[in-house]
Write a protein that holds these residues in place. Sequence first.
Motif, short mmCIF file in Angstrom:
data_model
loop_
_atom_site.label_atom_id
_atom_site.label_comp_id
_atom_site.label_asym_id
_atom_site.label_seq_id
_atom_site.Cartn_x
_atom_site.Cartn_y
_atom_site.Cartn_z
N ARG A 60 -1.83 -6.96 -5.61
CA ARG A 60 -2.81 -6.73 -4.55
C ARG A 60 -4.06 -7.59 -4.74
O ARG A 60 -4.72 -7.99 -3.77
CB ARG A 60 -3.19 -5.24 -4.53
CG ARG A 60 -4.00 -4.79 -3.32
CD ARG A 60 -3.20 -4.90 -2.05
NE ARG A 60 -3.77 -4.17 -0.92
CZ ARG A 60 -4.68 -4.64 -0.07
NH1 ARG A 60 -5.18 -5.84 -0.25
NH2 ARG A 60 -5.08 -3.91 0.95
N PHE A 61 -4.38 -7.89 -6.01
CA PHE A 61 -5.53 -8.76 -6.28
C PHE A 61 -5.34 -10.16 -5.68
O PHE A 61 -6.31 -10.86 -5.44
CB PHE A 61 -5.75 -8.91 -7.79
CG PHE A 61 -6.42 -7.73 -8.44
CD1 PHE A 61 -7.74 -7.41 -8.16
CD2 PHE A 61 -5.73 -6.93 -9.35
CE1 PHE A 61 -8.36 -6.33 -8.77
CE2 PHE A 61 -6.34 -5.84 -9.94
CZ PHE A 61 -7.65 -5.53 -9.67
N ASP A 62 -4.09 -10.55 -5.49
CA ASP A 62 -3.82 -11.91 -4.99
C ASP A 62 -4.14 -12.06 -3.50
O ASP A 62 -4.18 -13.18 -2.98
CB ASP A 62 -2.34 -12.28 -5.21
CG ASP A 62 -2.01 -12.34 -6.69
OD1 ASP A 62 -2.97 -12.49 -7.50
OD2 ASP A 62 -0.83 -12.23 -7.05
N TYR A 63 -4.29 -10.94 -2.82
CA TYR A 63 -4.57 -11.00 -1.38
C TYR A 63 -6.08 -10.94 -1.16
O TYR A 63 -6.83 -10.45 -2.01
CB TYR A 63 -3.92 -9.81 -0.66
CG TYR A 63 -2.40 -9.87 -0.65
CD1 TYR A 63 -1.73 -10.36 0.47
CD2 TYR A 63 -1.66 -9.44 -1.74
CE1 TYR A 63 -0.35 -10.40 0.49
CE2 TYR A 63 -0.28 -9.49 -1.73
CZ TYR A 63 0.38 -9.97 -0.61
OH TYR A 63 1.74 -10.02 -0.60
N LYS A 121 3.35 0.69 -10.49
CA LYS A 121 2.09 0.75 -9.74
C LYS A 121 1.13 -0.33 -10.25
O LYS A 121 0.46 -1.01 -9.46
CB LYS A 121 1.44 2.13 -9.86
CG LYS A 121 0.20 2.24 -9.01
CD LYS A 121 -0.62 3.50 -9.24
CE LYS A 121 -1.97 3.37 -8.56
NZ LYS A 121 -2.91 4.41 -8.90
N ASN A 122 1.05 -0.47 -11.56
CA ASN A 122 0.17 -1.51 -12.12
C ASN A 122 0.57 -2.89 -11.63
O ASN A 122 -0.29 -3.71 -11.30
CB ASN A 122 0.23 -1.47 -13.65
CG ASN A 122 -0.80 -0.51 -14.21
OD1 ASN A 122 -1.65 -0.01 -13.48
ND2 ASN A 122 -0.72 -0.25 -15.50
N ASP A 154 0.83 -1.22 0.00
CA ASP A 154 0.00 0.00 0.00
C ASP A 154 0.86 1.26 0.00
O ASP A 154 0.54 2.26 -0.66
CB ASP A 154 -0.94 0.00 1.21
CG ASP A 154 -2.11 -0.96 1.03
OD1 ASP A 154 -2.39 -1.33 -0.13
OD2 ASP A 154 -2.72 -1.34 2.04
N LYS A 158 4.34 4.33 -13.46
CA LYS A 158 3.05 3.82 -13.92
C LYS A 158 3.08 2.28 -13.98
O LYS A 158 2.17 1.60 -13.49
CB LYS A 158 2.77 4.40 -15.30
CG LYS A 158 1.42 4.11 -15.86
CD LYS A 158 1.29 4.81 -17.22
CE LYS A 158 0.02 4.40 -17.94
NZ LYS A 158 -0.05 4.99 -19.29
N ALA A 159 4.15 1.75 -14.57
CA ALA A 159 4.25 0.29 -14.72
C ALA A 159 4.39 -0.39 -13.36
O ALA A 159 3.77 -1.43 -13.10
CB ALA A 159 5.45 -0.04 -15.61
N LEU A 219 -0.61 -3.30 -8.14
CA LEU A 219 -2.07 -3.48 -8.06
C LEU A 219 -2.44 -4.92 -8.43
O LEU A 219 -3.30 -5.53 -7.78
CB LEU A 219 -2.77 -2.49 -9.00
CG LEU A 219 -2.81 -1.04 -8.52
CD1 LEU A 219 -3.31 -0.11 -9.62
CD2 LEU A 219 -3.69 -0.89 -7.28
N LEU A 220 -1.78 -5.44 -9.45
CA LEU A 220 -2.05 -6.83 -9.82
C LEU A 220 -1.69 -7.77 -8.66
O LEU A 220 -2.38 -8.75 -8.39
CB LEU A 220 -1.25 -7.20 -11.08
CG LEU A 220 -1.77 -6.56 -12.37
CD1 LEU A 220 -0.86 -6.89 -13.55
CD2 LEU A 220 -3.19 -7.03 -12.67
N ALA A 239 -7.43 -0.50 2.87
CA ALA A 239 -6.03 -0.08 2.86
C ALA A 239 -5.47 -0.14 4.27
O ALA A 239 -6.18 0.18 5.24
CB ALA A 239 -5.93 1.34 2.32
N GLU A 265 1.96 6.38 -7.31
CA GLU A 265 0.92 7.31 -7.77
C GLU A 265 1.37 8.76 -7.53
O GLU A 265 1.17 9.62 -8.38
CB GLU A 265 -0.40 7.03 -7.04
CG GLU A 265 -1.56 7.93 -7.45
CD GLU A 265 -1.96 7.81 -8.92
OE1 GLU A 265 -1.74 6.74 -9.52
OE2 GLU A 265 -2.47 8.81 -9.46
N ILE A 292 2.16 1.68 -3.51
CA ILE A 292 1.11 2.13 -4.44
C ILE A 292 0.96 3.65 -4.32
O ILE A 292 0.90 4.37 -5.31
CB ILE A 292 -0.23 1.41 -4.12
CG1 ILE A 292 -0.16 -0.04 -4.62
CG2 ILE A 292 -1.40 2.13 -4.78
CD1 ILE A 292 -1.35 -0.90 -4.20
#
Lengths: 170, 650
Positions: free
Chosen positions: B415-418, B408-409, B385, B405-406, B412-413, B423, B392, B388
């Motif tokens: 972060r989807f695994d958790y 951070k992306n 977090d 940018k890359a 984020l990807l 936050a 940003e 991120i």
Amino acid sequence: MKAKLVSIFAALTIAMSLTNVSIAQEASRDFKTALEECFWGLILTREDQRGLSLGLNVVSGALGSYAYTSATASADTFCSEKTASTASFINDAYPSLVEDTARGNGTHLLAVLELAGCDSKGQAAVIPMLRADLSSAMRAPGYESSAYIQKVHNMYQSVNTLSAQVCNVG
Amino acid sequence: MNTTRCVAIQSATVCGEATTRVLRCISLLLLWPLACALPSIASATNYAQLASNPVWLTLLHYESTRFPAGYKSAVTSADFFLADDGATSPLSELRATVQALSNPLTALDNSNNSAAANAHAQCRFPARHKWLATQIKPLSVIPQINCTDYLAWAELDAVKSLSMVFAAGHMKSPASYFGHNFLKFNRKSDSASNHLLDQTINFGAEVPDNESGITYFYHGVFGGYSALFERQQFFRHMNKYGEEDLRDVWEYELQLTPEQVELIVAHTWELQNRKFTYYFFRENCAYQIALLLKLTTPDRLVPKHMPWTMPYNVFDKLMLAGKDSGGLVREIKYHPSRRSRFHQRYFSLSSTQRGIAVELINGELSPDAPRFRQLDADLQLQVIDTLIDYYEFRQRIDTSDEKAKAEKNALLLKRFDYPPAAASSIEARIPYAPHESQKPGYLNIARVHSSKLGFSTRLKIRPAYFDFLSLDIGRSSAGSFTVLDTTVQVSNETAYLQKLDVFNITNLSASVTGLPGDSSLSWHFRFAFDQTNNACSKCRKPMLDLTVGRALKLGDRLTAFALAGGRVQKSYQRDNTFAVQLRAGLTGQLTDLLRLNASIERHEDTGANGLDRNRTRLELRLGQHKSWDIRASYIRDIAEQISLSAGYYW
């Protein structure tokens, strides 16, 4: 009605998965045009309720880097105060909204679902689906290089479709 | 008797206009027994006294004029007034308003969500109606018009309270140097629906796109722009100020009764799309927003005799208002900017987590590496977090930062695994609120000794804003920003203008964390009329300085900086000369009571009559009060100079 919504959602999902770059750009232009026309329409037809007047400036400013096109758009179906608010919220707060969606929680995520008409019970059901949608979109080739407005458009479609499907939002 | 006759007259008029609508006339007669109570209202009312009531004057935005003596409304839209001379006559407008509020409407129109109903004075001016009904008893019993448009707009049932909001100043645009304020309507909500969707009322100038800086300045200062109140949701402000401009936002929730809240909401409806003239210095956002609160408090929230209004002044006075009744402010809330969130998250990490974060940034470690995965999941999320926010923030500073940018992306990807989770919480270090910051005006008197000129007395005055020795509360970067800083020297019974700093801005953007990209360019700009050297009291010339460089945070309290650039100034032969300037310095809080500003400068003059020299400056401030300080300084230039001074902030 529900079957119709499901079929629209399915069609959108298929269309999104097959979309190539040029179609994506066309969609972006349509979305942008619809958004702008929507605000103009609301201002002209609801002059006595002027709360949205600044919205036009904000949206125009935010989209200023994209050349205006007169490409036809289905603004009639797109344009209502609710959808315009949802779209402009996503347009304004996309980075924060993506972060909240990846986390599966957060004020921006809850706010956009509220704008889309989804109550707290519906939100609990929609959020995992929205999370899965975004995860797929971000893992798809070309996501990073796609235009900002295209990403906003995809998120808007996802929020609206899922809210309509799960939260019984008409 | 009077009332009966009057109803008959009114009914005849209405019926005469629509003779075929017999039913309407009958319903009118039934519904509007007091419609023509106006003469009795008039006879019972001291209009002159009511017209000079501060609430009435505020509702119409009247300001007193001297030539000719009287009033003039700040609103320039003709349809804001019901009397022909309403813009200049509070009394005429009052009479016309009472008449219009009492005008009858047919029952059919009133029940039918009609345009006629929504165009009625009760619906166009609900605040006037609400307040006048408390002052003129017959008005409180006339039939209520069904104002559907207004009620839909106002969402009166949803609004719980009001907040005055402050967005900290920043150095990107002159219009933003002093900060910004607006009103927020807080909805009754405990859960999902959140403050981002609350409505706000903002006052701003209508500035055409691509306006040149000179035109912007001229129109802004001399009233060349119209301005208006506009409603928009809070998320727009948070996006603009917190995310784009990286400015902290403070919310002062007000202690108001439901009636007071409704009066202000109603008045903001009356102001929708009404035009004002915008004046950057006085009748600006701070002034107009504060004026709305005059409907609820007798205390002044804007300085009376000042030619300018700053947002700071309003918040300073807001905290003092209503002291007798427990204060006007109920609660102060802090909304950190993206920059502040990133810094707070970073400093909430343990030293081990920070080390891992640095390795992740440098590409020496992957989020999939066992060493990262060995951390507890919560600790992993805290690091993710933080990064991120970090990436940003970097994109906000530099939109072309593709790496940020890359990265951070990618995070984020990950972060989807958790599992879904909010936050990670921040161990927030809440900064001081804006009203606690240094007052902007400054008056200083000093005793000075110069090795060349002997003893003298020096008087310094400036209207705004802060210098290196001012407390660094309520501003986002170290540095200085003074306007019209004027110094008069008195020696040997002669007084002369030693210096006039028209603008003097030093923006030091130092890295707080030491991470790559956590700072931007520092710069200094100054336009002044000043001594060309401190050994010559009458050697004063106009000059323009521009330097750029970098700043570095040393611990929590000190900032080091180095700047390079040049100065253009008039020489003694009245041609322009150019001097190269190099400057390095250290500024900040040495202890709780002692503040430091030290610098060394090198001037290399290219003009024939120029003067190459070094300049050393050491200044200390004693005290941490927002209203006073004691200062001592040592300057070594052509002459050596020491001074001791006392200052008062206002």
